[in-house]
Design a protein around this motif. Structure first.
Motif, PDB file in Angstrom:
ATOM      1  N   VAL A 161       4.406  12.559  -2.242  1.00 14.94           N
ATOM      2  CA  VAL A 161       3.757  13.227  -1.111  1.00 14.94           C
ATOM      3  C   VAL A 161       3.711  12.298   0.092  1.00 14.94           C
ATOM      4  O   VAL A 161       3.922  12.713   1.240  1.00 14.94           O
ATOM      5  N   THR A 162       3.437  11.019  -0.180  1.00 19.86           N
ATOM      6  CA  THR A 162       3.291  10.045   0.900  1.00 19.86           C
ATOM      7  C   THR A 162       4.630   9.481   1.348  1.00 19.86           C
ATOM      8  O   THR A 162       4.991   9.565   2.524  1.00 19.86           O
ATOM      9  N   ALA A 163       5.392   8.894   0.422  1.00 23.04           N
ATOM     10  CA  ALA A 163       6.577   8.126   0.787  1.00 23.04           C
ATOM     11  C   ALA A 163       7.838   8.974   0.900  1.00 23.04           C
ATOM     12  O   ALA A 163       8.606   8.827   1.856  1.00 23.04           O
ATOM     13  N   THR A 164       8.081   9.846  -0.084  1.00 25.19           N
ATOM     14  CA  THR A 164       9.322  10.626  -0.056  1.00 25.19           C
ATOM     15  C   THR A 164       9.297  11.662   1.054  1.00 25.19           C
ATOM     16  O   THR A 164      10.301  11.869   1.751  1.00 25.19           O
ATOM     17  N   THR A 209       0.847  -1.188   0.000  1.00 27.00           N
ATOM     18  CA  THR A 209       0.000   0.000   0.000  1.00 27.00           C
ATOM     19  C   THR A 209       0.886   1.243   0.000  1.00 27.00           C
ATOM     20  O   THR A 209       2.095   1.170   0.254  1.00 27.00           O
ATOM     21  N   PHE A 210       0.276   2.393  -0.253  1.00 27.39           N
ATOM     22  CA  PHE A 210       1.034   3.638  -0.180  1.00 27.39           C
ATOM     23  C   PHE A 210       1.541   3.863   1.242  1.00 27.39           C
ATOM     24  O   PHE A 210       2.655   4.370   1.428  1.00 27.39           O
ATOM     25  N   ALA A 211       0.741   3.490   2.234  1.00 20.05           N
ATOM     26  CA  ALA A 211       1.186   3.626   3.623  1.00 20.05           C
ATOM     27  C   ALA A 211       2.409   2.766   3.882  1.00 20.05           C
ATOM     28  O   ALA A 211       3.320   3.173   4.631  1.00 20.05           O
ATOM     29  N   GLU A 212       2.480   1.605   3.251  1.00 16.91           N
ATOM     30  CA  GLU A 212       3.640   0.729   3.442  1.00 16.91           C
ATOM     31  C   GLU A 212       4.849   1.205   2.644  1.00 16.91           C
ATOM     32  O   GLU A 212       5.985   0.880   2.998  1.00 16.91           O
ATOM     33  N   ALA A 243       8.187  16.316 -12.132  1.00 18.92           N
ATOM     34  CA  ALA A 243       7.661  17.082 -10.992  1.00 18.92           C
ATOM     35  C   ALA A 243       7.088  16.190  -9.914  1.00 18.92           C
ATOM     36  O   ALA A 243       6.539  16.688  -8.937  1.00 18.92           O
ATOM     37  N   GLY A 244       7.221  14.869 -10.062  1.00 17.52           N
ATOM     38  CA  GLY A 244       6.715  13.980  -9.022  1.00 17.52           C
ATOM     39  C   GLY A 244       7.416  14.202  -7.699  1.00 17.52           C
ATOM     40  O   GLY A 244       6.774  14.408  -6.665  1.00 17.52           O
ATOM     41  N   THR A 245       8.750  14.192  -7.714  1.00 20.70           N
ATOM     42  CA  THR A 245       9.508  14.355  -6.480  1.00 20.70           C
ATOM     43  C   THR A 245       9.211  15.689  -5.813  1.00 20.70           C
ATOM     44  O   THR A 245       9.169  15.789  -4.583  1.00 20.70           O
ATOM     45  N   LEU A 246       8.963  16.717  -6.611  1.00 22.06           N
ATOM     46  CA  LEU A 246       8.632  18.033  -6.046  1.00 22.06           C
ATOM     47  C   LEU A 246       7.421  17.986  -5.132  1.00 22.06           C
ATOM     48  O   LEU A 246       7.272  18.817  -4.235  1.00 22.06           O
ATOM     49  N   GLY A 247       6.532  17.018  -5.371  1.00 28.19           N
ATOM     50  CA  GLY A 247       5.338  16.909  -4.537  1.00 28.19           C
ATOM     51  C   GLY A 247       5.646  16.743  -3.063  1.00 28.19           C
ATOM     52  O   GLY A 247       4.857  17.141  -2.202  1.00 28.19           O
ATOM     53  N   ALA A 248       6.810  16.162  -2.739  1.00 28.77           N
ATOM     54  CA  ALA A 248       7.180  16.002  -1.334  1.00 28.77           C
ATOM     55  C   ALA A 248       7.299  17.337  -0.632  1.00 28.77           C
ATOM     56  O   ALA A 248       7.153  17.428   0.593  1.00 28.77           O
TER      57      ALA A 248
END
Length: 497
Positions: free
Chosen positions: A230-233, A39-42, A263-268
């Motif tokens: 946003v979730t993992a990084t 999961t995203f939480a994992e 721009a994915g990493t920027l979401g963090a």
């Protein structure tokens, strides 16, 4: 005000199973292959590595390696680290007082780069909602290199065909890896140009989309990419920062820096800003300063993309745009890899602990480091102001590029004199040239640039495009994550039956 209910369909945003037949076929395939989906939480807080990972080669197309698609792998990539691996760049190397922390992306499995997280984050929601049938569909992965490799790795684990679409001018090491991981040469599509030629990738994907069996997993507009980071990084960065503050109690998280890319990493940077008050900086190549100057051109900072504003870039929450020259990253890549360069750095006071991590820095990693120093200088940051960034991949992917640089820039030889020249050019002081602290007007200008790619070229609905201007849109997206996690849990339960 945007809510989850008002978010439009498409772009991997579905919240329920839309094709039960495809979902059930995916369940059967995962049962056959032995796949359990994290999961995203994992991804953000992985469980302790158990017997399922024991003895599994982190470079193998093994279903167990999906549980290594997170930041918590140790240097061997076979074991779990309690804290994501990172290196602190000292003033002797960065030229600024502020500590610069780089999380090490080459700890990720199979591809040695963090883009496998983005690939998984895009595919998993489509898989569990019946939008991707691994028995019928081909997964198409448009990229400038690492995302395509991550997608191909996951496709191979699932026993389905994956198609890598990337510019022909990318490093030889990327193509050598793809040749090993694909069985059909037609599954690697080389588009014209180099790092700067993203539109050519889109054009190739548009042609592939004419075949309904092809599912285009476009990292530049798949919100799963944004939400994975946003979730993992963001969680990984906070764990690293927490670890750092154990020995530096007065430290504050002042900034987060990431190259544009998809721009994915920027979401963090979004949750980091909310929870720590940090500023977010986006980096691009000086040779193609699209966001900074509405400019264009070609460059060799492989992995950062340009000439457009990704749909998943939260522009109106970005604070700084900074440009770095590919001449700097090319030449420092050679310096960092050479014995003469490392000897010179040691003389300058760079410790063995940092020099030992230079192999963990690829071209875009060096770019992020340089941009972090420029940001720290521009914002007047001091020794308690921590700037965090990402080492997206390691030096192993760029041996051929270093050889080219030695030939073209140094006449085929790189020794002590050349090392001294490079250090003098790029490491003797930090300037704030080609950096812009964004005003609201600047943010609007950059945001509006995206119209020409997404509305005019790619046919994105104007209302959807404009909704992204408001932060409520991006906050509402996060409500997708627990919904997707419930769908993943249900999917896994069906696989286990």
């Amino acid at each position: 005000m945007t809510t989850l209910a008002s978010i439009p369909e498409g772009f991997g945003l579905e919240t329920e199973v839309i094709n039960t037949t495809a979902r059930d076929r995916a369940v059967d395939r995962c049962r056959q292959v032995g796949i359990k989906l994290p999961t995203f939480a994992e991804l953000a807080d992985p469980p302790a590595a158990g017997s399922a990972l024991a003895g599994v080669d982190p470079d193998a197309a093994d279903a167990a390696n999906l549980w290594r698609v997170n930041w918590f792998n140790d240097a061997s990539r076979a074991g779990r680290a309690e804290v994501p691996e990172y290196v602190v760049i000292p003033p002797a190397l960065s030229g600024v007082e502020s500590p610069i922390i780089l999380l090490l992306g080459n700890r990720f499995p199979m591809i040695g780069a963090h883009k496998v997280l983005a690939a998984y984050s895009c595919l998993a929601p489509r898989l569990v909602t019946g939008q991707f049938d691994p028995t019928e569909n081909r997964a198409v992965w448009p990229s400038t290199g690492n995302y395509a490799r991550g997608g191909i790795a996951i496709s191979k684990i699932m026993g389905c065909r994956g198609v890598a679409v990337l510019p022909e001018g990318m490093s030889a090491e990327r193509f050598e890896w793809l040749d090993r991981w694909t069985s059909d040469p037609s599954d690697v599509i080389r588009t014209p140009g180099s790092e700067s030629n993203v539109k050519e990738i889109y054009d190739a994907c548009a042609a592939l989309a004419q075949d309904e069996a092809n599912v285009i997993l476009n990292q530049f507009c798949e919100y799963g990419n944004h939400l994975g980071h946003v979730t993992a990084t963001a969680a990984a960065i906070e764990r690293v920062f927490e670890h750092y503050t154990e020995g530096h109690s007065s430290a504050r998280l002042a900034g987060f820096v990431a190259a544009s890319g998809s721009a994915g990493t920027l979401g963090a940077g979004d949750p980091l800003k909310e929870r720590h008050g940090s500023a977010t900086a986006v980096v691009e190549a000086l040779e193609c300063p699209t966001l900074l100057y509405n400019g264009y051109g070609e460059h060799n900072i492989q992995g950062i993309g340009d000439k457009h504003v990704p749909l998943i870039h939260n522009v109106t929450n970005t604070d700084v745009v900074v440009a770095v020259s590919d001449q700097a990253t090319d030449e420092l890549g050679v310096l960092f890899a050479s014995p003469e360069g490392r000897s010179l750095l040691a003389q300058r006071g760079v410790g063995d602990d940092v020099i030992g991590h230079l192999d963990d820095l690829g071209l875009s990693s060096i770019c992020n480091m340089l941009a972090s120093a420029k940001m720290a200088a521009a914002l007047g940051c001091g020794p308690d102001d921590v700037i965090v960034t990402i080492a997206t991949d390691g030096a192993a992917l760029y041996g051929s590029e270093r050889a080219k640089t030695v030939d073209t820039a140094f006449g085929g030889e790189f020794g002590a004199d050349e090392a001294d020249t490079v250090a003098g050019r790029w490491l003797n002081g930090v300037d704030t040239d080609h950096l812009l602290q964004l005003s609201d007007r600047d943010r609007d200008r950059v945001f509006n640039l995206g119209y020409f790619t997404w509305v005019e070229q790619q046919g994105v609905d104007l209302a959807h495009f404009d909704a992204r201007r408001d932060q409520s849109f991006w906050v509402a997206l996060r409500d997708l994550v627990p919904v997707w996690d419930e769908l993943i849990a249900d999917f896994n339960a069906r696989v286990a039956q």
